[in-house]
Write a protein that holds these residues in place. Structure first.
Motif, PDB file in Angstrom:
ATOM      1  N   LEU A  58      12.693   0.140   2.406  1.00 31.07           N
ATOM      2  CA  LEU A  58      12.483  -1.516   3.275  1.00 31.07           C
ATOM      3  C   LEU A  58      12.238  -2.315   1.895  1.00 31.07           C
ATOM      4  CD1 LEU A  58      11.318  -0.824   6.571  1.00 31.07           C
ATOM      5  CD2 LEU A  58      13.369  -0.710   6.047  1.00 31.07           C
ATOM      6  N   ALA A  59      12.303  -1.815   0.611  1.00 31.00           N
ATOM      7  CA  ALA A  59      11.229  -2.926  -0.797  1.00 31.00           C
ATOM      8  C   ALA A  59      11.053  -3.907   0.299  1.00 31.00           C
ATOM      9  CB  ALA A  59      12.925  -3.567  -1.263  1.00 31.00           C
ATOM     10  N   VAL A  60       9.619  -3.127   0.908  1.00 37.11           N
ATOM     11  CA  VAL A  60       8.685  -4.646   1.439  1.00 37.11           C
ATOM     12  C   VAL A  60       7.360  -3.544   1.577  1.00 37.11           C
ATOM     13  CG1 VAL A  60       9.826  -3.446   3.889  1.00 37.11           C
ATOM     14  CG2 VAL A  60       8.364  -6.070   2.984  1.00 37.11           C
ATOM     15  N   LYS A  61       6.250  -3.715   1.266  1.00 43.31           N
ATOM     16  CA  LYS A  61       4.842  -3.825   1.427  1.00 43.31           C
ATOM     17  C   LYS A  61       4.558  -3.505   2.964  1.00 43.31           C
ATOM     18  CE  LYS A  61       0.784  -3.415  -0.436  1.00 43.31           C
ATOM     19  NZ  LYS A  61      -0.240  -2.699  -1.512  1.00 43.31           N
ATOM     20  N   LEU A  62       4.139  -2.427   4.220  1.00 45.46           N
ATOM     21  CA  LEU A  62       4.076  -2.877   5.289  1.00 45.46           C
ATOM     22  C   LEU A  62       2.769  -2.142   5.839  1.00 45.46           C
ATOM     23  CD1 LEU A  62       7.114  -0.705   6.477  1.00 45.46           C
ATOM     24  CD2 LEU A  62       6.799  -2.696   6.701  1.00 45.46           C
ATOM     25  N   LEU A  63       2.095  -2.404   5.085  1.00 45.67           N
ATOM     26  CA  LEU A  63       0.422  -2.127   4.919  1.00 45.67           C
ATOM     27  C   LEU A  63      -0.285  -2.308   3.383  1.00 45.67           C
ATOM     28  CD1 LEU A  63       0.622   1.034   5.908  1.00 45.67           C
ATOM     29  CD2 LEU A  63      -0.147  -1.041   7.693  1.00 45.67           C
ATOM     30  N   HIS A  64      -1.320  -3.618   3.650  1.00 46.57           N
ATOM     31  CA  HIS A  64      -2.150  -3.773   2.741  1.00 46.57           C
ATOM     32  C   HIS A  64      -3.594  -1.895   2.706  1.00 46.57           C
ATOM     33  CE1 HIS A  64      -1.205  -7.599   1.625  1.00 46.57           C
ATOM     34  NE2 HIS A  64      -1.462  -7.837   2.786  1.00 46.57           N
ATOM     35  N   ARG A  65      -3.387  -1.344   1.777  1.00 42.63           N
ATOM     36  CA  ARG A  65      -4.690  -0.433   1.488  1.00 42.63           C
ATOM     37  C   ARG A  65      -5.669  -0.881   0.894  1.00 42.63           C
ATOM     38  NH1 ARG A  65       1.056   1.052   1.276  1.00 42.63           N
ATOM     39  NH2 ARG A  65       1.169   3.125   2.578  1.00 42.63           N
ATOM     40  N   THR A  66      -6.846  -0.634   1.148  1.00 45.42           N
ATOM     41  CA  THR A  66      -8.462  -0.474   1.371  1.00 45.42           C
ATOM     42  C   THR A  66      -8.967   1.075   0.906  1.00 45.42           C
ATOM     43  OG1 THR A  66      -9.662  -1.055   2.389  1.00 45.42           O
ATOM     44  CG2 THR A  66      -8.435  -3.169   0.578  1.00 45.42           C
ATOM     45  N   THR A  67      -9.594   1.508   0.134  1.00 50.34           N
ATOM     46  CA  THR A  67     -10.550   2.728   0.158  1.00 50.34           C
ATOM     47  C   THR A  67     -11.003   3.029   1.644  1.00 50.34           C
ATOM     48  OG1 THR A  67     -12.258   1.457  -0.698  1.00 50.34           O
ATOM     49  CG2 THR A  67     -11.025   3.343  -2.335  1.00 50.34           C
TER      50      THR A  67
END
Length: 64
Positions: free
Chosen positions: A44-53
């Motif tokens: 999709l060429a888009v970030k869907l989630l912010h991931r942290t630890t």
């Protein structure tokens, strides 16, 4: 590869805000869920989630 591949995994992560919980719900590994979501984001060429630890949250695009 289907256009829908990774959508189930993304929805499970979005609903649970956890890759681990999503993997348990889908009876698969955390690595598989993460891989499928990453592939979906790439297609999709888009970030869907912010991931942290410590936490996973939806981006604006992920919310839409």
């Amino acid at each position: 590869m289907s256009n829908w591949e990774g959508v189930t995994e993304f929805v499970a992560v979005a609903e649970s805000t956890s890759f681990t919980t999503a993997a348990r719900k889908l009876s698969t590994s955390v690595a598989q869920v993460s891989r499928r979501v990453a592939q979906l984001e790439q297609r999709l060429a888009v970030k869907l989630l912010h991931r942290t630890t410590r936490k996973v949250t939806l981006t604006e695009a992920g919310q839409l």
